[in-house]
Design a protein around this motif. Sequence first.
Motif, PDB file in Angstrom:
ATOM      1  N   SER A 294     -23.089 -18.987  35.994  1.00 53.05           N
ATOM      2  CA  SER A 294     -24.312 -19.662  36.401  1.00 53.05           C
ATOM      3  C   SER A 294     -25.305 -19.727  35.257  1.00 53.05           C
ATOM      4  O   SER A 294     -25.432 -18.786  34.471  1.00 53.05           O
ATOM      5  N   ASP A 295     -26.021 -20.837  35.146  1.00 55.47           N
ATOM      6  CA  ASP A 295     -27.068 -20.984  34.140  1.00 55.47           C
ATOM      7  C   ASP A 295     -28.319 -20.208  34.575  1.00 55.47           C
ATOM      8  O   ASP A 295     -28.683 -20.198  35.756  1.00 55.47           O
ATOM      9  N   ALA A 296     -28.988 -19.576  33.607  1.00 59.41           N
ATOM     10  CA  ALA A 296     -30.186 -18.800  33.922  1.00 59.41           C
ATOM     11  C   ALA A 296     -30.928 -18.449  32.649  1.00 59.41           C
ATOM     12  O   ALA A 296     -30.344 -18.390  31.560  1.00 59.41           O
ATOM     13  N   GLY A 297     -32.217 -18.207  32.797  1.00 59.57           N
ATOM     14  CA  GLY A 297     -33.032 -17.700  31.701  1.00 59.57           C
ATOM     15  C   GLY A 297     -33.662 -16.380  32.113  1.00 59.57           C
ATOM     16  O   GLY A 297     -33.891 -16.135  33.302  1.00 59.57           O
ATOM     17  N   ALA A 298     -33.916 -15.531  31.130  1.00 58.17           N
ATOM     18  CA  ALA A 298     -34.552 -14.242  31.408  1.00 58.17           C
ATOM     19  C   ALA A 298     -35.390 -13.841  30.209  1.00 58.17           C
ATOM     20  O   ALA A 298     -35.136 -14.278  29.083  1.00 58.17           O
ATOM     21  N   ALA A 299     -36.387 -13.010  30.451  1.00 55.98           N
ATOM     22  CA  ALA A 299     -37.241 -12.529  29.359  1.00 55.98           C
ATOM     23  C   ALA A 299     -37.762 -11.143  29.700  1.00 55.98           C
ATOM     24  O   ALA A 299     -38.059 -10.847  30.864  1.00 55.98           O
ATOM     25  N   LEU A 300     -37.842 -10.293  28.676  1.00 54.75           N
ATOM     26  CA  LEU A 300     -38.387  -8.943  28.814  1.00 54.75           C
ATOM     27  C   LEU A 300     -39.399  -8.719  27.704  1.00 54.75           C
ATOM     28  O   LEU A 300     -39.168  -9.129  26.567  1.00 54.75           O
ATOM     29  N   LEU A 301     -40.508  -8.065  28.025  1.00 55.08           N
ATOM     30  CA  LEU A 301     -41.520  -7.721  27.036  1.00 55.08           C
ATOM     31  C   LEU A 301     -41.490  -6.214  26.814  1.00 55.08           C
ATOM     32  O   LEU A 301     -41.654  -5.432  27.757  1.00 55.08           O
TER      33      LEU A 301
ATOM     34  N   LEU B 262     -36.704  -0.429  17.066  1.00 48.75           N
ATOM     35  CA  LEU B 262     -37.643  -1.022  16.120  1.00 48.75           C
ATOM     36  C   LEU B 262     -39.077  -0.580  16.398  1.00 48.75           C
ATOM     37  O   LEU B 262     -39.867  -0.342  15.476  1.00 48.75           O
ATOM     38  N   ILE B 263     -39.424  -0.480  17.667  1.00 53.54           N
ATOM     39  CA  ILE B 263     -40.765  -0.012  18.011  1.00 53.54           C
ATOM     40  C   ILE B 263     -40.909   1.472  17.696  1.00 53.54           C
ATOM     41  O   ILE B 263     -41.936   1.914  17.163  1.00 53.54           O
ATOM     42  N   ALA B 264     -39.873   2.249  18.000  1.00 51.75           N
ATOM     43  CA  ALA B 264     -39.940   3.689  17.754  1.00 51.75           C
ATOM     44  C   ALA B 264     -40.111   4.014  16.275  1.00 51.75           C
ATOM     45  O   ALA B 264     -40.753   5.005  15.917  1.00 51.75           O
ATOM     46  N   GLN B 265     -39.558   3.172  15.399  1.00 46.26           N
ATOM     47  CA  GLN B 265     -39.703   3.432  13.965  1.00 46.26           C
ATOM     48  C   GLN B 265     -40.998   2.871  13.401  1.00 46.26           C
ATOM     49  O   GLN B 265     -41.285   3.016  12.210  1.00 46.26           O
ATOM     50  N   GLY B 266     -41.788   2.224  14.244  1.00 47.71           N
ATOM     51  CA  GLY B 266     -43.106   1.763  13.837  1.00 47.71           C
ATOM     52  C   GLY B 266     -43.154   0.387  13.210  1.00 47.71           C
ATOM     53  O   GLY B 266     -44.191  -0.026  12.688  1.00 47.71           O
ATOM     54  N   GLY B 267     -42.044  -0.346  13.271  1.00 46.96           N
ATOM     55  CA  GLY B 267     -42.013  -1.654  12.630  1.00 46.96           C
ATOM     56  C   GLY B 267     -42.716  -2.751  13.417  1.00 46.96           C
ATOM     57  O   GLY B 267     -43.246  -3.702  12.830  1.00 46.96           O
ATOM     58  N   TYR B 268     -42.739  -2.632  14.744  1.00 47.87           N
ATOM     59  CA  TYR B 268     -43.339  -3.651  15.603  1.00 47.87           C
ATOM     60  C   TYR B 268     -44.052  -2.976  16.767  1.00 47.87           C
ATOM     61  O   TYR B 268     -43.699  -1.860  17.168  1.00 47.87           O
ATOM     62  N   ARG B 269     -45.016  -3.684  17.327  1.00 48.25           N
ATOM     63  CA  ARG B 269     -45.745  -3.181  18.490  1.00 48.25           C
ATOM     64  C   ARG B 269     -45.348  -3.893  19.778  1.00 48.25           C
ATOM     65  O   ARG B 269     -45.382  -3.284  20.847  1.00 48.25           O
ATOM     66  N   ARG B 270     -44.992  -5.162  19.675  1.00 46.72           N
ATOM     67  CA  ARG B 270     -44.704  -5.939  20.881  1.00 46.72           C
ATOM     68  C   ARG B 270     -43.538  -6.885  20.588  1.00 46.72           C
ATOM     69  O   ARG B 270     -43.642  -7.758  19.725  1.00 46.72           O
ATOM     70  N   ILE B 271     -42.447  -6.745  21.324  1.00 44.04           N
ATOM     71  CA  ILE B 271     -41.233  -7.529  21.085  1.00 44.04           C
ATOM     72  C   ILE B 271     -40.862  -8.281  22.356  1.00 44.04           C
ATOM     73  O   ILE B 271     -40.806  -7.710  23.448  1.00 44.04           O
ATOM     74  N   LEU B 272     -40.606  -9.569  22.200  1.00 41.14           N
ATOM     75  CA  LEU B 272     -40.167 -10.417  23.299  1.00 41.14           C
ATOM     76  C   LEU B 272     -38.659 -10.625  23.199  1.00 41.14           C
ATOM     77  O   LEU B 272     -38.165 -11.118  22.184  1.00 41.14           O
ATOM     78  N   VAL B 273     -37.941 -10.195  24.235  1.00 39.34           N
ATOM     79  CA  VAL B 273     -36.496 -10.444  24.326  1.00 39.34           C
ATOM     80  C   VAL B 273     -36.302 -11.624  25.270  1.00 39.34           C
ATOM     81  O   VAL B 273     -36.740 -11.575  26.429  1.00 39.34           O
ATOM     82  N   ALA B 274     -35.690 -12.694  24.784  1.00 40.63           N
ATOM     83  CA  ALA B 274     -35.497 -13.897  25.592  1.00 40.63           C
ATOM     84  C   ALA B 274     -34.016 -14.235  25.667  1.00 40.63           C
ATOM     85  O   ALA B 274     -33.303 -14.188  24.660  1.00 40.63           O
TER      86      ALA B 274
END
Length: 336
Positions: free
Chosen positions: A175-182, A134-146
């Motif tokens: 196991s329960d866990a949360g993660a996020a990538l920018l 999505l970023i490579a095609q120019g649609g978004y600049r900053r994406i949060l994956v949660a």
Amino acid sequence: MPATHARLAGVAVHLPETLRTAEETEQRVAAAGTGFRPPPGLVHRLTGVERLHVMPDDWQASDLAAAAARKLLADTGTDPDDVDLLIFAAASQDMIEPATSHMTADRLGLRCPAFDVKNACNSVLNALETAHALIAQGGYRRILVACGESPSRAVRWAVPDLRSYLTSIPGYTLSDAGAALLVEASAEPGILGHGFAADSASWSVGTLPSGGSAHPRGEEHTYFRLDGVGLRRAFERLGSKVLDDTLDRLGLGWHDMAAICVHQVSKPYLDQLADRFGLPMDKIPVTITEHGNTAAASLPLQLVRALESGRAGPGDLVGLVGLAGGISMGMSVIRL
């Protein structure tokens, strides 16, 4: 017009404070009142898991994702208003409808578009691929994956016999866990490439059947089920071709990686997989023993551990190798 690349601008995890040991798991099964008592130490001997994380009773998958995302936004100095898109990526979900991305966005105060990417334990890896595209095609600049994984809600405690117990053991490692990538647009390539393969004829080796059209209700369908032998054989049939092809396409080898993060379902299987696929064990951050199988949060957790330990740092190459029910296998290669 110059090409738009994408880079991983940050990663964070949230691990619930409450721990449950393998011994406590056995005690809880024995206390369920069926008359069956688990063989002492069997879970640890078969899986290598010593303890895992359990989220608070009043939390949901979106709470775990939001907790990790808050930490990531703070660590990277990112204003929530600067996030263009939120992708929730996990095997878990708060409910069938709406998409859990919306609950997560609400908890974070985001007003950007949001959607879910779901592919069992490869959900985060597929979301990373999606964000890159999505970023490579120019649609978004900053994406949060949660990611928010809440598998402790799908564990069978009332087990009548040894056969049922053995079938249920994979659930006792979850196991329960949360993660996020920018993921951000960049002038130079940071996310170098991906490769994925699937053997969808093997979908039935691991299931959590409830909530869909096949099994809309019924307690029996709310427990995670896994045919461990069938899963192992399915991955052996799939082989390492997709990994080898991806590395060849990028002109890289495992020796080029500072760290190799591999989805971990058990310590014995991780050892077997590394040997079979030629993965150097000294480059793999082992998290399964201390944190259990954190499902789609496993790769971000290992990446965080690699960064914290100094195993990997800015400019280094990292490989993310995913294995998931369905079944699917894939990898991403990132320059930090």
